[in-house]
Motif scaffolding. Sequence first.
Motif, PDB file in Angstrom:
ATOM      1  N   ALA A  57       0.817  -1.219   0.000  1.00  0.00           N
ATOM      2  CA  ALA A  57       0.000   0.000   0.000  1.00  0.00           C
ATOM      3  C   ALA A  57       0.851   1.270   0.000  1.00  0.00           C
ATOM      4  CB  ALA A  57      -0.927   0.002   1.223  1.00  0.00           C
ATOM      5  N   LYS A  58       2.018   1.229   0.627  1.00  0.00           N
ATOM      6  CA  LYS A  58       2.879   2.412   0.692  1.00  0.00           C
ATOM      7  C   LYS A  58       3.297   2.851  -0.703  1.00  0.00           C
ATOM      8  CE  LYS A  58       7.126   4.043   2.956  1.00  0.00           C
ATOM      9  NZ  LYS A  58       8.263   3.645   3.828  1.00  0.00           N
ATOM     10  N   VAL A  59       3.716   1.906  -1.526  1.00  0.00           N
ATOM     11  CA  VAL A  59       4.124   2.219  -2.892  1.00  0.00           C
ATOM     12  C   VAL A  59       2.913   2.643  -3.714  1.00  0.00           C
ATOM     13  CG1 VAL A  59       5.093   1.282  -5.026  1.00  0.00           C
ATOM     14  CG2 VAL A  59       6.116   0.690  -2.825  1.00  0.00           C
ATOM     15  N   GLY A  60       1.794   1.934  -3.544  1.00  0.00           N
ATOM     16  CA  GLY A  60       0.581   2.281  -4.280  1.00  0.00           C
ATOM     17  C   GLY A  60       0.126   3.699  -4.003  1.00  0.00           C
ATOM     18  N   ASN A  61       0.125   4.091  -2.739  1.00  0.00           N
ATOM     19  CA  ASN A  61      -0.276   5.460  -2.384  1.00  0.00           C
ATOM     20  C   ASN A  61       0.716   6.493  -2.931  1.00  0.00           C
ATOM     21  OD1 ASN A  61      -2.566   4.623  -1.042  1.00  0.00           O
ATOM     22  ND2 ASN A  61      -1.589   4.578   0.971  1.00  0.00           N
ATOM     23  N   GLY A  62       2.002   6.126  -2.939  1.00  0.00           N
ATOM     24  CA  GLY A  62       3.001   7.038  -3.496  1.00  0.00           C
ATOM     25  C   GLY A  62       2.766   7.289  -4.979  1.00  0.00           C
ATOM     26  N   ILE A  63       2.417   6.243  -5.711  1.00  0.00           N
ATOM     27  CA  ILE A  63       2.123   6.388  -7.140  1.00  0.00           C
ATOM     28  C   ILE A  63       0.876   7.243  -7.330  1.00  0.00           C
ATOM     29  CG2 ILE A  63       1.566   5.179  -9.279  1.00  0.00           C
ATOM     30  CD1 ILE A  63       4.410   4.762  -8.284  1.00  0.00           C
ATOM     31  N   ALA A  64      -0.106   7.075  -6.460  1.00  0.00           N
ATOM     32  CA  ALA A  64      -1.338   7.873  -6.563  1.00  0.00           C
ATOM     33  C   ALA A  64      -1.036   9.365  -6.357  1.00  0.00           C
ATOM     34  CB  ALA A  64      -2.359   7.389  -5.538  1.00  0.00           C
ATOM     35  N   VAL A  65      -0.169   9.665  -5.390  1.00  0.00           N
ATOM     36  CA  VAL A  65       0.206  11.066  -5.147  1.00  0.00           C
ATOM     37  C   VAL A  65       0.931  11.643  -6.363  1.00  0.00           C
ATOM     38  CG1 VAL A  65       1.658  12.590  -3.758  1.00  0.00           C
ATOM     39  CG2 VAL A  65       0.278  10.827  -2.644  1.00  0.00           C
ATOM     40  N   LEU A  66       1.873  10.866  -6.915  1.00  0.00           N
ATOM     41  CA  LEU A  66       2.581  11.321  -8.110  1.00  0.00           C
ATOM     42  C   LEU A  66       1.611  11.529  -9.271  1.00  0.00           C
ATOM     43  CD1 LEU A  66       5.754   9.039  -7.993  1.00  0.00           C
ATOM     44  CD2 LEU A  66       5.704  11.525  -7.778  1.00  0.00           C
ATOM     45  N   SER A  67       0.622  10.648  -9.387  1.00  0.00           N
ATOM     46  CA  SER A  67      -0.368  10.783 -10.448  1.00  0.00           C
ATOM     47  C   SER A  67      -1.177  12.056 -10.279  1.00  0.00           C
ATOM     48  CB  SER A  67      -1.301   9.565 -10.462  1.00  0.00           C
ATOM     49  OG  SER A  67      -0.590   8.373 -10.727  1.00  0.00           O
ATOM     50  N   LEU A  68      -1.482  12.408  -9.051  1.00  0.00           N
ATOM     51  CA  LEU A  68      -2.211  13.653  -8.803  1.00  0.00           C
ATOM     52  C   LEU A  68      -1.412  14.865  -9.272  1.00  0.00           C
ATOM     53  CD1 LEU A  68      -3.735  13.037  -5.248  1.00  0.00           C
ATOM     54  CD2 LEU A  68      -5.013  13.549  -7.332  1.00  0.00           C
ATOM     55  N   ILE A  69      -0.094  14.805  -9.084  1.00  0.00           N
ATOM     56  CA  ILE A  69       0.747  15.942  -9.462  1.00  0.00           C
ATOM     57  C   ILE A  69       0.734  16.134 -10.972  1.00  0.00           C
ATOM     58  CG2 ILE A  69       3.121  16.802  -9.529  1.00  0.00           C
ATOM     59  CD1 ILE A  69       3.543  15.394  -6.815  1.00  0.00           C
ATOM     60  N   TRP A  70       1.009  15.056 -11.735  1.00  0.00           N
ATOM     61  CA  TRP A  70       1.089  15.249 -13.183  1.00  0.00           C
ATOM     62  C   TRP A  70      -0.289  15.510 -13.784  1.00  0.00           C
ATOM     63  CZ3 TRP A  70      -1.493  12.613 -16.844  1.00  0.00           C
ATOM     64  CH2 TRP A  70      -1.881  11.291 -16.615  1.00  0.00           C
ATOM     65  N   ARG A 109     -12.106  12.668 -13.196  1.00  0.00           N
ATOM     66  CA  ARG A 109     -12.515  11.352 -12.681  1.00  0.00           C
ATOM     67  C   ARG A 109     -11.301  10.583 -12.172  1.00  0.00           C
ATOM     68  NH1 ARG A 109     -17.443   8.864 -14.775  1.00  0.00           N
ATOM     69  NH2 ARG A 109     -18.567  10.233 -16.193  1.00  0.00           N
ATOM     70  N   ALA A 110     -10.250  10.546 -12.995  1.00  0.00           N
ATOM     71  CA  ALA A 110      -9.053   9.800 -12.618  1.00  0.00           C
ATOM     72  C   ALA A 110      -8.387  10.405 -11.387  1.00  0.00           C
ATOM     73  CB  ALA A 110      -8.071   9.769 -13.795  1.00  0.00           C
ATOM     74  N   MET A 111      -8.387  11.733 -11.278  1.00  0.00           N
ATOM     75  CA  MET A 111      -7.769  12.386 -10.126  1.00  0.00           C
ATOM     76  C   MET A 111      -8.556  12.142  -8.845  1.00  0.00           C
ATOM     77  SD  MET A 111      -6.434  16.012 -11.728  1.00  0.00           S
ATOM     78  CE  MET A 111      -5.559  16.486 -10.232  1.00  0.00           C
ATOM     79  N   VAL A 112      -9.860  12.109  -8.952  1.00  0.00           N
ATOM     80  CA  VAL A 112     -10.679  11.804  -7.771  1.00  0.00           C
ATOM     81  C   VAL A 112     -10.403  10.384  -7.303  1.00  0.00           C
ATOM     82  CG1 VAL A 112     -13.039  11.467  -6.941  1.00  0.00           C
ATOM     83  CG2 VAL A 112     -12.482  13.475  -8.310  1.00  0.00           C
ATOM     84  N   ASP A 113     -10.225   9.467  -8.252  1.00  0.00           N
ATOM     85  CA  ASP A 113      -9.897   8.092  -7.890  1.00  0.00           C
ATOM     86  C   ASP A 113      -8.555   8.027  -7.177  1.00  0.00           C
ATOM     87  OD1 ASP A 113     -10.544   5.223  -8.068  1.00  0.00           O
ATOM     88  OD2 ASP A 113      -8.755   5.148  -9.317  1.00  0.00           O
ATOM     89  N   ALA A 114      -7.571   8.790  -7.670  1.00  0.00           N
ATOM     90  CA  ALA A 114      -6.261   8.827  -7.017  1.00  0.00           C
ATOM     91  C   ALA A 114      -6.371   9.427  -5.624  1.00  0.00           C
ATOM     92  CB  ALA A 114      -5.273   9.627  -7.868  1.00  0.00           C
ATOM     93  N   LEU A 115      -7.140  10.498  -5.487  1.00  0.00           N
ATOM     94  CA  LEU A 115      -7.327  11.135  -4.187  1.00  0.00           C
ATOM     95  C   LEU A 115      -8.006  10.187  -3.208  1.00  0.00           C
ATOM     96  CD1 LEU A 115      -7.107  13.758  -2.521  1.00  0.00           C
ATOM     97  CD2 LEU A 115      -9.363  14.402  -3.400  1.00  0.00           C
ATOM     98  N   SER A 116      -8.966   9.425  -3.696  1.00  0.00           N
ATOM     99  CA  SER A 116      -9.659   8.449  -2.842  1.00  0.00           C
ATOM    100  C   SER A 116      -8.703   7.359  -2.372  1.00  0.00           C
ATOM    101  CB  SER A 116     -10.830   7.819  -3.604  1.00  0.00           C
ATOM    102  OG  SER A 116     -11.765   8.792  -4.001  1.00  0.00           O
ATOM    103  N   ALA A 117      -7.793   6.942  -3.270  1.00  0.00           N
ATOM    104  CA  ALA A 117      -6.820   5.915  -2.900  1.00  0.00           C
ATOM    105  C   ALA A 117      -5.882   6.412  -1.816  1.00  0.00           C
ATOM    106  CB  ALA A 117      -6.017   5.492  -4.135  1.00  0.00           C
ATOM    107  N   VAL A 118      -5.426   7.655  -1.945  1.00  0.00           N
ATOM    108  CA  VAL A 118      -4.520   8.226  -0.948  1.00  0.00           C
ATOM    109  C   VAL A 118      -5.228   8.428   0.388  1.00  0.00           C
ATOM    110  CG1 VAL A 118      -3.100  10.224  -0.361  1.00  0.00           C
ATOM    111  CG2 VAL A 118      -3.096   9.340  -2.696  1.00  0.00           C
ATOM    112  N   ALA A 119      -6.471   8.938   0.314  1.00  0.00           N
ATOM    113  CA  ALA A 119      -7.222   9.224   1.537  1.00  0.00           C
ATOM    114  C   ALA A 119      -7.812   7.976   2.167  1.00  0.00           C
ATOM    115  CB  ALA A 119      -8.341  10.225   1.228  1.00  0.00           C
ATOM    116  N   GLY A 120      -7.829   6.864   1.421  1.00  0.00           N
ATOM    117  CA  GLY A 120      -8.424   5.639   1.935  1.00  0.00           C
ATOM    118  C   GLY A 120      -9.925   5.759   2.109  1.00  0.00           C
TER     119      GLY A 120
END
Length: 418
Positions: free
Chosen positions: A78-91, A290-301
């Motif tokens: 999960a640590k790596v997965g959340n890190g990728i989600a944060v990076l995805s939010l940035i780009w 849509r994709a960014m909300v999904d990433a935000l949801s993943a980070v926020a759990g």
Amino acid sequence: MIVQQELGPLGVATLLVSASCGIGFLFGSGEMALREGMAGSLYPLATAGGMVVLAFLARPLWLRGQPIWGTFGRAYGAKVGNGIAVLSLIWMTGVLAAQIKGGVAIATLCGLPHGVALAVILALVLTATSLRLGVAATIFAGCLLASNLVLLYVVIHSNGLGIYTNAIPKLAQDTRKLQPFDVVTTVVAVTFLVVTGADYQQFIIAARRPRDAYLGTILAAVILFATGFLPASAVLANQASLRGAGTTDTAQVIPFLLSQSAAPGGHNAEFAMLAILLAAALGSAAAVTRAMVDALSAVAGSPSLLRRPIGSIVILGTGGTVAAANHPMVETIVSMNIAYVASVGALFILHEVEAPISPRSAWSMGIAGLSTSMGLQMVRWFDLVTLPSVTPLVAGLSASVVTGVVSELIRLRPIQLK
């Protein structure tokens, strides 16, 4: 990611093209063509190339049924997965900002003040995110077809068909005038983002079958290649009229040309053309949101964010803030992509070839790539040292690979302390 697998090949292709064509493709390449000629087609052609690569990854993506951070989270924790989600939010913030900026350019052409135009576009994007994917595909298909047909009409009416048919030699000629490092950076960053971007992957996952995902992606690549030269061709064929119009906002170049093509039909025809173009642009912005909300949801759990507008409001507020900065669209997108590519690129390749690597090494690779690329980007932004644009990308990827190798060697051959 919560999606209904309901899209056929045409629906997949339509939404992939919509996610590409909305702003960065049409407006960004037109904006770049003012400065670089046919080299303004570099961004859309790199996008088309990325679609071809994505097509060959469509089946495993569909079978996984998860965006890249979900896939990495399952493989490396999960640590790596959340890190990728944060990076995805940035780009994706850079991509969304470009879509919003283009929408504002259209709205201001309709006569709205800039501040009001920004608020209206944000509200419209928020509304568009609530549409079902199948419905969205139908609406945006018609708008994209109409805008590209009118753009083709602009090229023909301006005696620019010869420019379009000779676009490939002209592209080679104009690209040679650019810095080679800039070309490499743009192509690599855009292609990689198409392959790994959740805003594209969501439509692969939403296909009815893997075959539909593959065919839809190939069709999208064909469409993008066919239309990729249209914006630059239209700009080159109308250089004299654009200089005479004195357009100060370069993001307005393509919508200005399209609205002018409808001018003989009166103000209502002009407004209708801009409305169609805006609807096509909203498809791109909504897909990214849509994709960014999904990433935000993943980070926020918090999966409930996907079912409430609060996540979209936060995302759109951030994108609107970045859009307020006056930077060229393609430059904005590429510059925010580099750190992501440097952090994830090597790890993505290792995952796809099923090379075993520990979660600790995966995390270390991401951190090394991110810190190296961001550090060098800051050096370039503040003009501390003159560096080629490709330096943060190459150095970040190299740091990621070296760190992964060292980490795995330490793990496999631990030092025995005496």
